[in-house]
Scaffold this motif. Structure first.
Motif, mmCIF file in Angstrom:
data_model
loop_
_atom_site.group_PDB
_atom_site.id
_atom_site.type_symbol
_atom_site.label_atom_id
_atom_site.label_comp_id
_atom_site.label_asym_id
_atom_site.label_seq_id
_atom_site.Cartn_x
_atom_site.Cartn_y
_atom_site.Cartn_z
ATOM 1 N N TYR A 87 33.404 -30.063 8.890
ATOM 2 C CA TYR A 87 32.371 -31.073 8.675
ATOM 3 C C TYR A 87 31.912 -31.190 7.217
ATOM 4 C CZ TYR A 87 32.385 -31.659 13.645
ATOM 5 O OH TYR A 87 32.780 -31.932 14.922
ATOM 6 N N ARG A 88 32.340 -30.269 6.382
ATOM 7 C CA ARG A 88 32.074 -30.415 4.942
ATOM 8 C C ARG A 88 33.352 -30.786 4.196
ATOM 9 N NH1 ARG A 88 27.375 -26.426 3.425
ATOM 10 N NH2 ARG A 88 25.932 -27.152 4.997
ATOM 11 N N PHE A 89 34.444 -30.972 4.922
ATOM 12 C CA PHE A 89 35.723 -31.411 4.353
ATOM 13 C C PHE A 89 36.200 -30.457 3.251
ATOM 14 C CE2 PHE A 89 33.050 -35.015 5.547
ATOM 15 C CZ PHE A 89 33.759 -35.464 6.649
ATOM 16 N N ILE A 90 36.082 -29.173 3.545
ATOM 17 C CA ILE A 90 36.426 -28.137 2.572
ATOM 18 C C ILE A 90 37.919 -27.847 2.643
ATOM 19 C CG2 ILE A 90 36.078 -25.702 1.966
ATOM 20 C CD1 ILE A 90 33.190 -26.047 2.972
ATOM 21 N N ARG A 91 38.521 -27.703 1.474
ATOM 22 C CA ARG A 91 39.945 -27.407 1.388
ATOM 23 C C ARG A 91 40.130 -25.977 0.893
ATOM 24 N NH1 ARG A 91 44.007 -30.038 -2.747
ATOM 25 N NH2 ARG A 91 42.016 -30.540 -3.648
ATOM 26 N N ILE A 92 40.990 -25.225 1.562
ATOM 27 C CA ILE A 92 41.314 -23.852 1.173
ATOM 28 C C ILE A 92 42.771 -23.832 0.738
ATOM 29 C CG2 ILE A 92 41.503 -21.467 1.935
ATOM 30 C CD1 ILE A 92 39.498 -22.103 4.102
#
Length: 107
Positions: A40-45
């Protein structure tokens, strides 16, 4: 983690602290919360490991070798002689007894 910005990017490099863990981590399983946060925060790892950058080595060497020769970059190497000493040398990687690059010489 709750303070990550929208579209944050996280780089993961190395897991040495977990190499000698006997099994799965104990404690509460926070993975579902973490995955929801990432979603939901559109975080990319993105994982980062040396094998993905072998093609850059010639340019790196050209740039860094003169700095090492001039003493502007310092490094240390530690040599362990003999095949029989490799197990102890390997364990030294995880308990803080080695400094710098640890190299086993066999032959």
């Amino acid at each position: 983690m709750p303070y990550f910005n929208l579209h944050a990017q996280i780089v993961v490099c190395g897991t040495m602290a977990q190499y000698d863990s006997p099994g799965a981590a104990t404690g509460p399983n926070r993975l579902p919360e973490l995955l929801k946060l990432f979603l939901y925060r559109f975080i990319r790892i993105h994982g980062f490991a040396l094998p993905d950058h072998y093609d850059s080595f010639p340019a790196f060497y050209t740039e860094v070798a003169p700095l090492v020769a001039a003493g502007k970059i310092k490094y240390s190497e530690e040599f362990v002689d003999g095949f029989d000493n490799i197990p102890d040398a390997f364990l030294r990687l995880f308990d803080g007894r080695n400094r710098g690059k640890l190299i086993a010489r066999v032959g």
